[in-house]
Structure formats: structure tokens, C-alpha cells
Design a protein around this motif. Structure first.
Motif, PDB file in Angstrom:
ATOM      1  N   GLY A 319       0.797  -1.230   0.000  1.00 40.13           N
ATOM      2  CA  GLY A 319       0.000   0.000   0.000  1.00 40.13           C
ATOM      3  C   GLY A 319       0.822   1.270   0.000  1.00 40.13           C
ATOM      4  N   ILE A 320       2.037   1.193  -0.552  1.00 43.47           N
ATOM      5  CA  ILE A 320       2.937   2.349  -0.552  1.00 43.47           C
ATOM      6  C   ILE A 320       3.049   2.908  -1.966  1.00 43.47           C
ATOM      7  N   PRO A 321       2.770   4.199  -2.165  1.00 41.42           N
ATOM      8  CA  PRO A 321       2.855   4.786  -3.510  1.00 41.42           C
ATOM      9  C   PRO A 321       4.297   4.962  -3.963  1.00 41.42           C
ATOM     10  N   ALA A 322       4.474   4.981  -5.274  1.00 43.70           N
ATOM     11  CA  ALA A 322       5.804   5.189  -5.853  1.00 43.70           C
ATOM     12  C   ALA A 322       5.776   6.380  -6.797  1.00 43.70           C
ATOM     13  N   ILE A 323       6.863   7.115  -6.817  1.00 40.87           N
ATOM     14  CA  ILE A 323       7.055   8.229  -7.741  1.00 40.87           C
ATOM     15  C   ILE A 323       8.377   7.985  -8.477  1.00 40.87           C
ATOM     16  N   ALA A 324       8.394   8.286  -9.761  1.00 36.70           N
ATOM     17  CA  ALA A 324       9.598   8.068 -10.565  1.00 36.70           C
ATOM     18  C   ALA A 324      10.294   9.379 -10.902  1.00 36.70           C
ATOM     19  N   ILE A 325      11.615   9.369 -10.791  1.00 39.53           N
ATOM     20  CA  ILE A 325      12.461  10.468 -11.229  1.00 39.53           C
ATOM     21  C   ILE A 325      13.405   9.897 -12.282  1.00 39.53           C
ATOM     22  N   CYS A 326      13.405  10.504 -13.469  1.00 36.07           N
ATOM     23  CA  CYS A 326      14.165   9.919 -14.577  1.00 36.07           C
ATOM     24  C   CYS A 326      14.777  11.016 -15.448  1.00 36.07           C
ATOM     25  N   GLY A 327      15.672  10.589 -16.313  1.00 35.63           N
ATOM     26  CA  GLY A 327      16.262  11.540 -17.245  1.00 35.63           C
ATOM     27  C   GLY A 327      15.230  12.048 -18.230  1.00 35.63           C
ATOM     28  N   SER A 328      14.441  11.117 -18.765  1.00 35.36           N
ATOM     29  CA  SER A 328      13.372  11.466 -19.689  1.00 35.36           C
ATOM     30  C   SER A 328      12.308  10.386 -19.657  1.00 35.36           C
ATOM     31  N   HIS A 329      11.097  10.743 -20.086  1.00 36.80           N
ATOM     32  CA  HIS A 329      10.042   9.741 -20.215  1.00 36.80           C
ATOM     33  C   HIS A 329       9.249  10.036 -21.484  1.00 36.80           C
ATOM     34  N   THR A 330       8.868   8.975 -22.173  1.00 37.46           N
ATOM     35  CA  THR A 330       8.189   9.107 -23.452  1.00 37.46           C
ATOM     36  C   THR A 330       6.671   9.117 -23.265  1.00 37.46           C
ATOM     37  N   LEU A 336       2.832   3.177 -17.271  1.00 32.61           N
ATOM     38  CA  LEU A 336       3.401   2.895 -15.954  1.00 32.61           C
ATOM     39  C   LEU A 336       2.516   3.397 -14.823  1.00 32.61           C
ATOM     40  N   TYR A 337       1.572   4.291 -15.141  1.00 36.73           N
ATOM     41  CA  TYR A 337       0.651   4.757 -14.115  1.00 36.73           C
ATOM     42  C   TYR A 337      -0.251   3.624 -13.615  1.00 36.73           C
ATOM     43  N   ASN A 338      -0.325   2.567 -14.381  1.00 40.39           N
ATOM     44  CA  ASN A 338      -1.096   1.393 -13.956  1.00 40.39           C
ATOM     45  C   ASN A 338      -0.266   0.430 -13.125  1.00 40.39           C
ATOM     46  N   CYS A 339       0.968   0.824 -12.838  1.00 44.40           N
ATOM     47  CA  CYS A 339       1.887  -0.045 -12.095  1.00 44.40           C
ATOM     48  C   CYS A 339       2.313   0.588 -10.771  1.00 44.40           C
ATOM     49  N   ASN A 340       1.427   1.375 -10.191  1.00 47.63           N
ATOM     50  CA  ASN A 340       1.672   2.020  -8.900  1.00 47.63           C
ATOM     51  C   ASN A 340       2.682   3.156  -8.975  1.00 47.63           C
ATOM     52  N   GLN A 342       2.810   6.764  -9.406  1.00 51.99           N
ATOM     53  CA  GLN A 342       1.789   7.808  -9.336  1.00 51.99           C
ATOM     54  C   GLN A 342       2.120   9.029 -10.189  1.00 51.99           C
ATOM     55  N   ALA A 343       3.409   9.263 -10.398  1.00 53.49           N
ATOM     56  CA  ALA A 343       3.833  10.414 -11.196  1.00 53.49           C
ATOM     57  C   ALA A 343       5.262  10.180 -11.661  1.00 53.49           C
ATOM     58  N   MET A 344       5.617  10.819 -12.772  1.00 55.65           N
ATOM     59  CA  MET A 344       6.972  10.762 -13.300  1.00 55.65           C
ATOM     60  C   MET A 344       7.497  12.169 -13.518  1.00 55.65           C
ATOM     61  N   PHE A 345       8.720  12.412 -13.082  1.00 52.87           N
ATOM     62  CA  PHE A 345       9.331  13.726 -13.230  1.00 52.87           C
ATOM     63  C   PHE A 345      10.679  13.594 -13.932  1.00 52.87           C
ATOM     64  N   SER A 346      10.853  14.358 -15.002  1.00 54.68           N
ATOM     65  CA  SER A 346      12.138  14.401 -15.693  1.00 54.68           C
ATOM     66  C   SER A 346      13.053  15.386 -14.995  1.00 54.68           C
ATOM     67  N   ILE A 347      14.331  15.068 -14.955  1.00 53.00           N
ATOM     68  CA  ILE A 347      15.293  15.958 -14.313  1.00 53.00           C
ATOM     69  C   ILE A 347      15.632  17.158 -15.198  1.00 53.00           C
ATOM     70  N   CYS A 348      15.224  17.124 -16.455  1.00 52.57           N
ATOM     71  CA  CYS A 348      15.519  18.222 -17.384  1.00 52.57           C
ATOM     72  C   CYS A 348      14.516  19.350 -17.150  1.00 52.57           C
ATOM     73  N   ASP A 349      14.966  20.404 -16.494  1.00 49.63           N
ATOM     74  CA  ASP A 349      14.065  21.484 -16.086  1.00 49.63           C
ATOM     75  C   ASP A 349      14.004  22.625 -17.079  1.00 49.63           C
ATOM     76  N   GLY A 350      14.561  22.417 -18.259  1.00 52.65           N
ATOM     77  CA  GLY A 350      14.526  23.430 -19.301  1.00 52.65           C
ATOM     78  C   GLY A 350      15.247  22.916 -20.525  1.00 52.65           C
ATOM     79  N   PRO A 351      15.291  23.676 -21.599  1.00 51.72           N
ATOM     80  CA  PRO A 351      16.026  23.242 -22.795  1.00 51.72           C
ATOM     81  C   PRO A 351      17.496  22.995 -22.450  1.00 51.72           C
ATOM     82  N   MET A 352      18.005  21.820 -22.814  1.00 52.37           N
ATOM     83  CA  MET A 352      19.405  21.500 -22.536  1.00 52.37           C
ATOM     84  C   MET A 352      19.863  20.382 -23.451  1.00 52.37           C
ATOM     85  N   THR A 353      21.144  20.324 -23.665  1.00 52.77           N
ATOM     86  CA  THR A 353      21.701  19.261 -24.489  1.00 52.77           C
ATOM     87  C   THR A 353      21.820  17.981 -23.657  1.00 52.77           C
TER      88      THR A 353
END
Length: 379
Positions: A319-330, A336-340, A342-353
Motif C-alpha cells: 500500500g505504498i505509492p511510488a514516484i519516478a524520477i528519470c532523465g526522460s520519459h516518453t 506505468l501509471y497502472n503499475c503504482n 503515481q507520477a513521473m518527473f524528468s530531471i531536465c528542467d529546461g532546454p538542454m543538451t
């Protein structure tokens, strides 16, 4: 507040442990009183030894390092864990793609010979139980080099012995295999291959067409390698009187899954489940409020045995929620929202190479983790 951080590596930028430490810093920036448990994980491929070194050491395993043949025939350092009778190996230690400049990769020139050398060394020292993490390899030789290092001999149609170490491009030349000098200790040993994919050996979903491009194969080379793999599979099927090519996971690590089944009578099993069990993850998860998972890239294929999903599904059972932090997500990562997750966050916070994100990954991960926890604490 207890948070379990179970990150896989961000390939090319930071290890699973380093990613976890960056997230831990981000959490503590917001909640200095939080209990944060950093448990670096692996899906059974690259990063397996790093993830298991500390817990296995508590069971009298020790880390061994030896020099073996790398994926491109060079000498390379390889680490594995062992006690008096069992060993845990990571294929990527001997022939991992992380060791090479991606701009110079050429799948045709690769071999798994070094992995076979590692197994031969372990057998010589009395090891008879093997768990081998498949994945993260630069190779596409179907494990022919692995078998060759253990004594298998491959001949062409003119009965000429193919040179050692055999390479991926040589599979098309194989006419028959001679096992008379094969290491007999293999036959009295138990092998388990751990992998995060279910791909067969051949076809459009097989080892070559799914993973060959990232190993440096053009469309023309992919066809060449696939033809060689088909020939190799036929030779082995005829010799061993069994067909392993269509078994789920046979295509793992450039066909290494098939090689383990053909030559070692191995069983294949989920890499992430094996790792989590060895880590006693379920026990460490108890009492947690949140689990943070992630890796360099998350997409629709992450649902097929990848580490973040393996962890999130274990968390769901408690019964513990999971959150993902990743380089990018397509876009297809929304599955993956059906796999517990709850949210995905990319580390890229703006335009970058890509180069910038790789170079600054740990800082970006820490910043993203801090913002993630700030949002979580609003509830």
C-alpha cells in the motif's frame, strides 16, 4: 516520514548509488527529519554487483576482480561476488556497453569471451552455483564467445577452426560445433540467468533487431547479424536436439540468454525479482510512506521487467505509492501509471543538451527530488 529510494543507474552519467544519494539530499533539504533509505538496485544487468555487494557480504560473499577479454577483444577488469560454492556475475562487468564510446560501437566486432573466462575461473575455484545478470552488454554474438572460452570449438563449412575469440560477425560462418573439450564442470553446475527482457533470440522482436541498433549496427548490419544468428541457432538446435530460440529471454544480452540454456541448461528468471529478494527488499520497505524509483529513460517498455516497475509493484503490495524520477520519459510511459507509479518527473528542467544533462545529472536529480518532496508534503 520514511522514504525508500530504489534507483537504477542513469547510464553514462551516474550510478544507482549516486542517483540515490542525490535524491536523498533533495529529500533532506525539505525534511531534515526524514528517514531515507538508499537501496541502489539493478534489473539483473548493469549495476548488479554494485547493488548486491553490501548485502551479499553479510552472507560471506567476497568481491573478486580479475582481468578478462573485453567485448572488443581488449583486456578489461571484471568483478564478481562469490563464497565457497556460489557466485553472482554481472555480464556488463566483462562486456558492458558502458565501457565504450557509443560513437565508435560496432556490434559485428564484439564477443562474450570474457564472460566465459570469468565462469571458467570460478569453476576452477570450486564454484558450482551461478547467477548471471544479463543485460547492458555491447555484444551480439549469441554467447558463442562465452561457450568458446569454456572449451566449445566452432568450425566453418571447410572444417577450418574459427579463431578465438569468436565475434558476432563470425556466426554466419559456423557450420558445426565440437563440444569434446567443453569444460565438464559446467555440466555438474547450476546456472540461473537473470534478465529484464522477454525477447526471443530471433525475429523482429529478437536480440538483433530490438537491441542491435544501440550497439552500433546500421539497418544493413542488422540484417547481416540476424542472418548469422539464425545460422548459429540452427547449428545449436541440431547439435543439442532442443530449440531455445523462442523461449522468453533467449534474446537477452545479444543472445546470451539462449547460450546459457543451450550450453549450461540454465533457467532464466526475472532479474529485478532476484535482486529484490537478495536485498530482502520487502522487509526494508515496511513502514515507508513513499518509494522513489527511476532510471535514465522510462518508456512503454519499462513495464516489461524493468527495475522501477519491479520495485513499484512490490511497494503496491504494502500500500505504498511510488514516484519516478528519470532523465526522460516518453508518451507511452503513461502505461506505468497502472503499475503504482503515481507520477513521473524528468530531471531536465529546461532546454538542454544531452551532454549537459549527463554532466550535471546528480545536481539535476537532487533538485527534482527536492521539488517532488515539496509537492508530496502539500497533501
Amino acid at each position: 516520514m520514511k522514504v525508500v529510494v530504489a534507483m537504477d543507474s542513469f547510464k553514462g552519467s551516474c550510478s544507482a548509488f549516486e542517483a540515490g544519494e542525490a535524491i536523498k539530499k533533495g529529500i533532506l533539504n525539505v525534511r531534515a527529519d526524514a528517514e531515507v533509505l538508499n537501496l541502489p538496485i539493478s534489473d539483473g544487468g548493469e549495476g548488479l554487483i554494485e547493488a548486491l555487494e553490501q548485502p551479499l557480504s553479510l552472507d560471506n560473499f567476497k568481491k573478486n576482480t580479475l582481468e578478462v577479454t573485453g567485448a572488443y577483444g581488449e583486456k578489461t577488469s571484471c568483478a564478481f561476488m562469490s563464497n565457497t560454492h556460489s557466485a553472482v556475475l554481472e555480464m556488463a562487468q566483462s562486456c558492458g556497453i558502458w565501457k565504450y564510446d557509443r560513437a565508435k560501437l560496432d556490434a559485428r566486432e564484439t564477443t562474450t569471451y570474457g564472460l566465459g573466462q570469468t565462469v571458467a575461473y570460478a569453476l576452477q575455484h570450486g564454484i558450482r552455483f551461478f547467477k548471471i545478470g544479463l543485460g547492458g552488454s555491447a555484444t551480439n554474438d549469441g554467447g558463442a564467445g562465452f561457450a568458446q572460452a569454456l572449451g566449445a570449438k566452432f568450425y566453418d563449412k571447410d572444417h577450418a577452426l574459427l579463431p578465438s575469440p569468436i565475434k558476432s560477425k563470425d556466426l554466419a560462418k559456423i557450420a558445426f560445433v565440437d563440444m569434446s573439450d567443453f569444460n565438464q564442470d559446467v555440466l555438474s553446475s547450476d546456472f540461473i540467468g537473470t534478465c529484464d527482457v522477454t525477447n526471443p533470440l530471433l525475429g523482429e522482436n529478437g536480440a538483433t533487431y530490438i537491441f542491435g541498433k544501440q550497439k552500433g549496427a546500421s539497418p544493413e548490419v542488422l540484417q547481416e547479424l540476424e542472418n548469422g544468428m539464425k545460422n548459429y541457432a540452427k547449428v545449436l538446435t541440431d547439435y543439442f536436439h532442443k530449440d531455445c530460440a523462442d523461449i522468453a529471454g533467449a534474446g537477452a544480452a545479444g543472445g546470451m540468454g539462449a547460450a546459457l540454456m543451450f550450453f549450461c541448461n540454465a533457467k532464466l528468471q526475472s532479474g529485478i525479482d532476484t535482486v529484490l529478494d537478495l536485498l530482502k527488499f520487502d522487509e526494508k520497505l515496511k513502514g515507508s510512506n513513499l518509494v522513489i524509483v527511476g532510471e535514465g529513460r522510462m518508456d512503454g517498455q519499462s513495464i516489461n521487467g524493468k527495475a522501477p516497475v519491479g520495485v513499484s509493484m512490490r511497494a503496491q503490495k504494502q500500500g505504498i505509492p511510488a514516484i519516478a524520477i528519470c532523465g526522460s520519459h516518453t508518451d507511452d510511459a503513461k502505461a506505468l501509471y497502472n503499475c503504482n507509479i503515481q507520477a513521473m518527473f524528468s530531471i531536465c528542467d529546461g532546454p538542454m543538451t544531452l551532454e549537459h544533462s549527463i554532466k550535471n545529472a546528480e545536481k539535476l536529480i537532487e533538485k527534482t527530488a527536492e521539488n517532488t518532496i515539496r509537492v508530496y508534503c502539500l497533501k
